[in-house]
Design a protein around this motif. Structure first.
Motif, mmCIF file in Angstrom:
data_model
loop_
_atom_site.group_PDB
_atom_site.id
_atom_site.type_symbol
_atom_site.label_atom_id
_atom_site.label_comp_id
_atom_site.label_asym_id
_atom_site.label_seq_id
_atom_site.Cartn_x
_atom_site.Cartn_y
_atom_site.Cartn_z
ATOM 1 N N TYR A 74 -36.458 -9.915 31.662
ATOM 2 C CA TYR A 74 -37.155 -8.650 31.890
ATOM 3 C C TYR A 74 -38.140 -8.390 30.753
ATOM 4 O O TYR A 74 -37.798 -8.533 29.580
ATOM 5 N N ILE A 75 -39.353 -8.005 31.129
ATOM 6 C CA ILE A 75 -40.381 -7.628 30.154
ATOM 7 C C ILE A 75 -40.915 -6.260 30.565
ATOM 8 O O ILE A 75 -41.171 -6.018 31.750
ATOM 9 N N ASP A 76 -41.042 -5.351 29.606
ATOM 10 C CA ASP A 76 -41.487 -4.000 29.952
ATOM 11 C C ASP A 76 -43.019 -3.928 30.042
ATOM 12 O O ASP A 76 -43.725 -4.913 29.809
ATOM 13 N N ALA A 77 -43.527 -2.754 30.366
ATOM 14 C CA ALA A 77 -44.961 -2.551 30.571
ATOM 15 C C ALA A 77 -45.768 -2.725 29.289
ATOM 16 O O ALA A 77 -46.984 -2.881 29.338
ATOM 17 N N HIS A 78 -45.103 -2.711 28.140
ATOM 18 C CA HIS A 78 -45.780 -2.855 26.847
ATOM 19 C C HIS A 78 -45.740 -4.295 26.337
ATOM 20 O O HIS A 78 -46.107 -4.553 25.190
ATOM 21 N N GLY A 79 -45.275 -5.227 27.164
ATOM 22 C CA GLY A 79 -45.239 -6.633 26.767
ATOM 23 C C GLY A 79 -44.063 -7.007 25.891
ATOM 24 O O GLY A 79 -44.074 -8.054 25.242
ATOM 25 N N LYS A 80 -43.029 -6.170 25.879
ATOM 26 C CA LYS A 80 -41.829 -6.454 25.091
ATOM 27 C C LYS A 80 -40.716 -6.946 26.002
ATOM 28 O O LYS A 80 -40.411 -6.320 27.015
ATOM 29 N N ILE A 81 -40.128 -8.066 25.630
ATOM 30 C CA ILE A 81 -39.016 -8.620 26.408
ATOM 31 C C ILE A 81 -37.775 -7.798 26.081
ATOM 32 O O ILE A 81 -37.389 -7.671 24.927
ATOM 33 N N ARG A 82 -37.153 -7.242 27.118
ATOM 34 C CA ARG A 82 -36.003 -6.346 26.924
ATOM 35 C C ARG A 82 -34.721 -6.860 27.571
ATOM 36 O O ARG A 82 -33.681 -6.230 27.436
ATOM 37 N N GLY A 83 -34.800 -7.978 28.283
ATOM 38 C CA GLY A 83 -33.605 -8.514 28.935
ATOM 39 C C GLY A 83 -33.584 -10.028 28.868
ATOM 40 O O GLY A 83 -34.624 -10.678 28.928
ATOM 41 N N TRP A 84 -32.367 -10.561 28.735
ATOM 42 C CA TRP A 84 -32.178 -12.008 28.618
ATOM 43 C C TRP A 84 -31.068 -12.455 29.549
ATOM 44 O O TRP A 84 -30.011 -11.822 29.608
ATOM 45 N N LYS A 85 -31.286 -13.534 30.285
ATOM 46 C CA LYS A 85 -30.253 -14.107 31.151
ATOM 47 C C LYS A 85 -29.248 -14.895 30.330
ATOM 48 O O LYS A 85 -28.056 -14.893 30.627
ATOM 49 N N GLU A 86 -29.772 -15.598 29.346
ATOM 50 C CA GLU A 86 -28.909 -16.430 28.508
ATOM 51 C C GLU A 86 -29.529 -16.516 27.121
ATOM 52 O O GLU A 86 -30.745 -16.593 26.992
ATOM 53 N N ARG A 87 -28.665 -16.502 26.124
ATOM 54 C CA ARG A 87 -29.117 -16.631 24.738
ATOM 55 C C ARG A 87 -28.274 -17.701 24.049
ATOM 56 O O ARG A 87 -27.056 -17.629 24.055
#
Length: 185
Positions: free
Chosen positions: A141-154
């Motif tokens: 997931y990436i927000d409207a400001h270009g920041k990734i806020r969600g990860w499926k796997e780390r």
């Protein structure tokens, strides 16, 4: 992967205050990308540049890796990290494709060599005061400001401690060399 991040850090550390401020981050990123490619090439990975979106890809596995600086949460298992600088349309497209591949994996057509539907992972790294933290993570997931806020796997990589002690580098003692310079007659 840790070696690639270390090479990026060393490229940044070699710069002086006379280099443009923006170049420090750019040099670290560029050397991280180059080192990652150098390390993975013997294993079937290749350089792939999609409109200045630098990827390292394994076409057969349909995988891609890009590199980005992360925030303070990078490399910490109990945090949700994000990228330090906003990302643009290529990253948004890659994350959307990651999500589509998961939803329709069995229905996806075979990839063409031109626009293969790579699953794109991000080598996220953060230069903290006393260590370098990094992770290889799959964004969701990436927000409207270009920041990734969600990860499926780390996949948290080992941190690299930075020794704060100064290193005394002394040039070797060499004999003086005298070169006689004369005009031609």
């Amino acid at each position: 992967m840790c070696n690639a991040v270390t090479q990026g850090y060393l490229a940044r550390a070699r710069l002086t205050q006379n280099h443009p401020r923006i170049f420090h981050g750019y040099a670290a990123w560029a050397e991280t990308v180059a080192s990652l490619r150098d390390q993975l090439r013997p294993h079937g990975w290749e350089k792939f540049d999609k409109g200045n979106y630098e990827l390292t890809v394994h076409a057969e596995r349909e995988l891609a890796i890009t590199a980005a600086t992360g925030d303070e949460g990078t490399g910490l298992a109990d945090a949700t990290p994000s990228n330090k600088c906003p990302k643009g349309s290529n990253t948004i497209e890659a994350i959307n494709l990651n999500n589509q591949i998961d939803l329709f994996q069995d229905l996806m057509p075979l990839p063409s060599t031109e626009k293969a539907p790579f699953t794109t992972w991000i080598l996220l790294y953060h230069f903290a005061q006393d260590e370098i933290r990094s992770e290889l993570s799959l964004p969701s997931y990436i927000d409207a400001h270009g920041k990734i806020r969600g990860w499926k796997e780390r996949i948290i990589l080992r941190s690299i401690p930075l020794d704060a002690r100064p290193v005394d580098v002394r040039p070797p003692k060499l004999p003086d060399i005298n070169i006689e310079i004369r005009r031609r007659a």
